[in-house]
Design an enzyme around this catalytic site. Structure first.
Site, PDB file in Angstrom:
ATOM      1  N   CYS A 118      -0.474  -0.179  -1.014  1.00 30.19           N
ATOM      2  CA  CYS A 118      -1.490  -0.320   0.029  1.00 30.19           C
ATOM      3  C   CYS A 118      -2.505   0.798  -0.105  1.00 30.19           C
ATOM      4  CB  CYS A 118      -0.856  -0.293   1.410  1.00 30.19           C
ATOM      5  SG  CYS A 118      -2.095  -0.504   2.692  1.00 30.19           S
ATOM      6  N   GLY A 119      -3.706   0.453  -0.542  1.00 26.48           N
ATOM      7  CA  GLY A 119      -4.751   1.448  -0.741  1.00 26.48           C
ATOM      8  C   GLY A 119      -5.262   2.041   0.560  1.00 26.48           C
ATOM      9  N   GLY A 283      -7.526  -1.882  -0.707  1.00 25.60           N
ATOM     10  CA  GLY A 283      -7.496  -0.965  -1.840  1.00 25.60           C
ATOM     11  C   GLY A 283      -6.834  -1.530  -3.073  1.00 25.60           C
TER      12      GLY A 283
END
Length: 362
Positions: A118-119, A283
């Site tokens: 998870c950016g 992201g």
């Protein structure tokens, strides 16, 4: 006699001082307290769990994630679902590091379960790690190294004084898995898509080809289309990571509007997990996208492009490096964005509460 304003202030102060009743020992002993730091990156929430979550077993992040899924999943639901969360809530459980040169680890949670990458969470975690002193600030740029399910992520937190105003991170190797695919979806028709990995696997679909606009007023249609396309692709195409079985699944569908405007390259809307709509540009999603653009010759390596979300919030991304990754030509994506802290939480989970583990209504 107190005036209404004074009475209101007194009432508010009394309520602010509320604590679990001391004369209900049994109830108090059966109430779990979990503390969180509440953030958002480009509008996408991140609930960082800072205290009270059970220690997770395992020497790797993937092992800890399996332990959470198998033994503590009710707490994931309690923190993500109503009444403490909502259908689009997102969270991160902070753990000890897996690798000697990492600062800490993170497990990502949402309405359906557990993400591999998870950016937007990495951006918020890096900001909070430096501003809290978890990672000592080293001038204008501080490196923050985080172990996540898909691998080790190196982030750079950029400071103005003591405030982190921007974070960049380098993705794990991002690559194109399948190009120019097509699947029939009931109620939608034939859908063309590319499949790429940027820490998670996504199907990339041109919104205009389906008559979609990437605007808030179409959110319900976007969620419905995203869920149905994800199901159809999953049923018709095997997704397999070259090295890790736990990463071998389709995480979401990303709709693209690639008509540029005001210096913005394009717009993304990601529908992931069980119909969650990402408020940020995503992201890991833009990491997979830059791999696609480089593979197609549309964007050269080391050139930044700006991708915006359904809200107009922005990430920049470039392919900073090209490399071989198993059988794939891959890139390292450098993604940059901005996060904000918007609150702190103390969440009580009472064993006597029949809805203690939450519920979801859409």
């Amino acid at each position: 006699m107190l005036n209404p304003k004074t009475l209101r202030n007194c009432a508010a102060e009394k309520l602010r001082q509320w604590q679990p009743p001391q004369n209900e020992g049994a109830n108090q002993e059966n109430t779990l307290s979990i503390e969180t730091l509440e953030c958002h990156t480009g509008g996408e929430p991140l609930r960082i769990i800072t205290h009270g979550f059970p220690e997770l077993a395992g020497s790797t992040i993937l092992a800890k994630r399996r332990d959470c899924r198998e033994n503590h999943d009710a707490l994931r639901r309690a923190l993500m679902f109503e009444p403490r969360g909502h259908a689009d809530m997102y969270g991160a459980i902070v753990t000890e590091a897996e690798r000697e040169d990492s600062h800490f680890g993170a497990i990502f949670i949402h309405n359906e379960g557990y993400s591999t990458m998870c950016g937007h969470a990495v951006i918020a975690l890096a900001k909070c790690a430096v501003e809290s002193g978890l990672v000592a600030q080293t001038g204008e740029v501080t490196q923050v190294v985080i172990d996540v399910p898909c691998g080790q992520i190196r982030a750079r937190a950029f400071a103005r004084g003591k405030v982190i105003t921007r974070v960049s991170f380098d993705s794990v190797p991002s690559f194109v898995y399948a190009r120019s695919q097509s699947v029939f979806v009931d109620g939608i028709g034939q859908v063309k898509f590319d499949l790429a990995f940027g820490g998670a696997f996504y199907a990339y679909v041109q919104a205009a080809e389906l008559g979609l606009e990437l605007v808030p007023k179409q959110q319900e249609k976007l969620i419905r289309y995203g869920r149905e396309i994800k199901a159809a692709v999953s049923q018709n195409l095997q997704v397999k990571h070259p090295f890790e079985e736990d990463l071998s699944f389709l995480y979401g569908v990303i709709f693209i509007d690639d008509s540029p405007a005001n210096g913005v390259h394009s717009r993304n809307v990601c529908i992931f997990a069980d119909g969650e709509l990402d408020r940020s540009p995503t992201g890991s999603g833009v990491s997979g996208r830059i791999a696609l653009h480089v593979a197609k010759g549309e964007v050269p390596p080391e050139q930044d492009i700006t991708i915006e979300s359904i809200l107009g919030s922005q990430f920049t991304v470039q392919a900073s490096q090209q490399l071989d990754y198993g059988p794939y030509q891959a890139v390292t994506a450098e993604v940059s964005g901005q996060a904000f802290v918007c609150g702190k939480g103390l969440w009580l989970i009472n064993e006597q509460d029949p809805l203690k583990h939450g519920f979801l209504l859409r």
